[in-house]
Design an enzyme around this catalytic site. Sequence first.
Site, PDB file in Angstrom:
ATOM      1  N   ARG A 270       0.564  -0.832   0.050  1.00 22.31           N
ATOM      2  CA  ARG A 270       0.019  -0.256  -0.130  1.00 22.31           C
ATOM      3  C   ARG A 270       0.694   1.016  -0.005  1.00 22.31           C
ATOM      4  O   ARG A 270       0.454   2.313  -0.469  1.00 22.31           O
ATOM      5  CB  ARG A 270      -0.983   0.140   1.014  1.00 22.31           C
ATOM      6  CG  ARG A 270      -1.836  -1.141   1.045  1.00 22.31           C
ATOM      7  CD  ARG A 270      -2.956  -1.071   2.321  1.00 22.31           C
ATOM      8  NE  ARG A 270      -4.011  -2.247   2.660  1.00 22.31           N
ATOM      9  CZ  ARG A 270      -3.953  -3.011   3.128  1.00 22.31           C
ATOM     10  NH1 ARG A 270      -2.751  -3.354   4.456  1.00 22.31           N
ATOM     11  NH2 ARG A 270      -4.291  -4.001   3.030  1.00 22.31           N
TER      12      ARG A 270
ATOM     13  N   PHE B 159      -4.903  -5.845  -2.007  1.00 19.18           N
ATOM     14  CA  PHE B 159      -4.930  -7.078  -2.456  1.00 19.18           C
ATOM     15  C   PHE B 159      -6.186  -7.337  -3.021  1.00 19.18           C
ATOM     16  O   PHE B 159      -6.521  -8.494  -3.400  1.00 19.18           O
ATOM     17  CB  PHE B 159      -5.200  -7.560  -0.877  1.00 19.18           C
ATOM     18  CG  PHE B 159      -3.423  -7.603  -0.286  1.00 19.18           C
ATOM     19  CD1 PHE B 159      -2.733  -7.086  -1.330  1.00 19.18           C
ATOM     20  CD2 PHE B 159      -3.359  -7.982   0.953  1.00 19.18           C
ATOM     21  CE1 PHE B 159      -0.895  -6.970   0.036  1.00 19.18           C
ATOM     22  CE2 PHE B 159      -2.478  -8.368   1.697  1.00 19.18           C
ATOM     23  CZ  PHE B 159      -0.955  -7.402   1.241  1.00 19.18           C
TER      24      PHE B 159
ATOM     25  N   LYS C 127       3.036 -20.233   6.794  1.00 23.57           N
ATOM     26  CA  LYS C 127       3.048 -21.308   8.444  1.00 23.57           C
ATOM     27  C   LYS C 127       1.932 -19.426   8.455  1.00 23.57           C
ATOM     28  O   LYS C 127       2.269 -18.111   8.816  1.00 23.57           O
ATOM     29  CB  LYS C 127       3.013 -22.231   9.370  1.00 23.57           C
ATOM     30  CG  LYS C 127       4.154 -20.689  10.425  1.00 23.57           C
ATOM     31  CD  LYS C 127       4.565 -22.042  11.182  1.00 23.57           C
ATOM     32  CE  LYS C 127       5.658 -21.098  12.268  1.00 23.57           C
ATOM     33  NZ  LYS C 127       4.856 -20.225  13.208  1.00 23.57           N
TER      34      LYS C 127
ATOM     35  N   HIS D 217      10.158 -23.089   7.983  1.00 24.97           N
ATOM     36  CA  HIS D 217      12.341 -22.592   8.311  1.00 24.97           C
ATOM     37  C   HIS D 217      13.311 -23.413   8.490  1.00 24.97           C
ATOM     38  O   HIS D 217      13.322 -23.542   8.276  1.00 24.97           O
ATOM     39  CB  HIS D 217      11.835 -21.311   8.471  1.00 24.97           C
ATOM     40  CG  HIS D 217      11.803 -20.989   9.796  1.00 24.97           C
ATOM     41  ND1 HIS D 217      10.274 -20.566  10.587  1.00 24.97           N
ATOM     42  CD2 HIS D 217      12.449 -21.108  10.958  1.00 24.97           C
ATOM     43  CE1 HIS D 217      10.359 -20.481  11.772  1.00 24.97           C
ATOM     44  NE2 HIS D 217      11.577 -21.074  12.452  1.00 24.97           N
TER      45      HIS D 217
ATOM     46  N   LYS E 199      16.953 -25.582   8.346  1.00 21.21           N
ATOM     47  CA  LYS E 199      18.223 -25.394   9.008  1.00 21.21           C
ATOM     48  C   LYS E 199      19.289 -26.987   8.396  1.00 21.21           C
ATOM     49  O   LYS E 199      18.497 -27.166   8.058  1.00 21.21           O
ATOM     50  CB  LYS E 199      18.075 -25.452  10.250  1.00 21.21           C
ATOM     51  CG  LYS E 199      17.446 -24.012  10.483  1.00 21.21           C
ATOM     52  CD  LYS E 199      16.968 -24.214  12.612  1.00 21.21           C
ATOM     53  CE  LYS E 199      15.873 -23.047  12.503  1.00 21.21           C
ATOM     54  NZ  LYS E 199      16.769 -21.999  13.241  1.00 21.21           N
TER      55      LYS E 199
ATOM     56  N   ASP F 267       2.039 -23.345  17.170  1.00 17.39           N
ATOM     57  CA  ASP F 267       2.709 -22.426  16.907  1.00 17.39           C
ATOM     58  C   ASP F 267       3.593 -23.484  15.973  1.00 17.39           C
ATOM     59  O   ASP F 267       4.590 -23.089  15.128  1.00 17.39           O
ATOM     60  CB  ASP F 267       3.063 -21.152  18.070  1.00 17.39           C
ATOM     61  CG  ASP F 267       4.107 -20.178  17.499  1.00 17.39           C
ATOM     62  OD1 ASP F 267       3.757 -19.859  15.500  1.00 17.39           O
ATOM     63  OD2 ASP F 267       4.574 -19.414  17.686  1.00 17.39           O
TER      64      ASP F 267
ATOM     65  N   HIS G 265       6.549 -27.214  12.937  1.00 18.82           N
ATOM     66  CA  HIS G 265       7.826 -27.794  13.350  1.00 18.82           C
ATOM     67  C   HIS G 265       8.164 -29.142  13.907  1.00 18.82           C
ATOM     68  O   HIS G 265       9.200 -29.086  13.453  1.00 18.82           O
ATOM     69  CB  HIS G 265       8.700 -26.570  14.252  1.00 18.82           C
ATOM     70  CG  HIS G 265       8.603 -25.470  13.757  1.00 18.82           C
ATOM     71  ND1 HIS G 265       8.411 -24.602  12.019  1.00 18.82           N
ATOM     72  CD2 HIS G 265       9.090 -23.796  14.352  1.00 18.82           C
ATOM     73  CE1 HIS G 265       8.471 -23.585  12.079  1.00 18.82           C
ATOM     74  NE2 HIS G 265       7.923 -23.332  14.153  1.00 18.82           N
TER      75      HIS G 265
END
EC number: 1.1.1.49
Length: 510
Positions: free
Chosen positions: A66, A109, A172, A202, A206, A259, A264
Amino acid sequence: MSVPSAWGNPLRNDEDKRLPRIAGPSGLVIFGVTGDLARKKLLPAIYDLANRGLLPAGFTLVGYGRRDWDKQAFCEYVLQAVKAGARTDFREHVWTHLAKGIEFVSGDFDDEGFDSLSSRLAELDAERGTGGNWAYYLSVPPEFFSNICHQLERVGMANQSDNSWRRVIIEKPFGHDRESARELNEIVNAVFPEKSVFRIDHYLGKETVQNILALRFANQIFEPMWNAHYIDHVQITMAEDIGLGGRAGYYDGIGAARDVIQNHLIQLLALVAMEEPVSFQPEALQAEKLKVLRATHAVHPLNKTTARGQYAAGWQGSEYVKGLREEEGFDPNSSTETYAACTLEVNSRRWGGVPFYLRTGKRLGRRVTEIALVFKEAPHQPFSDGQTGALGQNAVVIRVQPDEGVTMRFGSKVPGSAMEVRDVNMDFAYTEAFTEESPEAYERLILDALLDESSLFPTNEEVEQSWAILDPIIKYWASAGQPEEYPAGTWGPESADKMLRRRGHTWRRP
């Protein structure tokens, strides 16, 4: 003008798999480019890729948002992000070359901004030689996925062809339960085929996570013992020493299980428990992970095999910190957990009867992520009483962060005339064994998306199956009252310790 020699290095190709692959002609559009993720992770990672010589000469970065920015203003924003977050040295000639391909398009959007974006990408294909190959990074909350995907479809920016590709990269959370994850997948897959969808976790980028595969399948000493005959239990831990900080509004209603565990930790479980794939091609890896996820379930009764908590005020090192309910923006009556632990089992011949303990939490003793495979005790020990009093169970511990490496714990005789056996550790540390610096996870994942290398990206089926494992636990917690409090700086609520003691186990203290 000089550019890194690697851009023109004829040796870097698919003929030698030891050499890094360079992305072909392509560009990246970031939606949500002014957010924290883009500023702290994505933009520095793109510069680091350029600095390592892994992006094509005509690589083009387009920001969409924006802000009423022109090219110069956006370049300055990217430059500040790069200087603050890049892991490689700043080189003026690299930046100058990269900046020539940096653009910004203003828009919302759900408006005509996508028409402007489509027109500009067509111009950039001609100007920069991107060949119609574009990846769209949705660094935005999931509620915007539908609008963005349908706008991309409306203006023809999602169209695939024999000579070019279009891919979408999404962050996520992938829903908040199995049903919402399925709805999100249907929204995205209605516009982009599954092979063109890259879901970022992510943690899978690793280096030490990828080393799980090397540790298991490149070494004969581990694989024969990687099963229920020898392994007593597995502990997978992701502990943080920080609190919610400014994320209280985002975190309330999500919690530690959604979370961290759903993505993970369950992905780490899949890599530890999977069978050997026929190859490391994406389809082969994903097939084996999916088999594990389908065989994994929560152990009942959930009131004894799970634990959850909220951190209270306490000492974090030498600093006295406030509790969760005093955090600004957090509802003091919320039942959202900052600590979550659960017991899972994998119904397979390899793992039958082996509990997998998963835990994560904030304001714990220290920041650490590790996978510990704890072995059964030897069936017979020809030692007299007292000689093995200081001996524990053998273990292989994969340290994901912050001290990346592998530790093996085993018994050894204490020097002296008496026979006394005590635990010792044998350590492998990445920083000591290799001179090469491990790339940041987002570097690897962005490059893989440009290369169409999807091994490290969960598929829609993996995401939905992960939720199928976690949903019964979250549903039970919703009717179980308030989480148990634990003091900041400790290792979680008492119920988490009881969860392991019922089977004669204790948590490792990393």
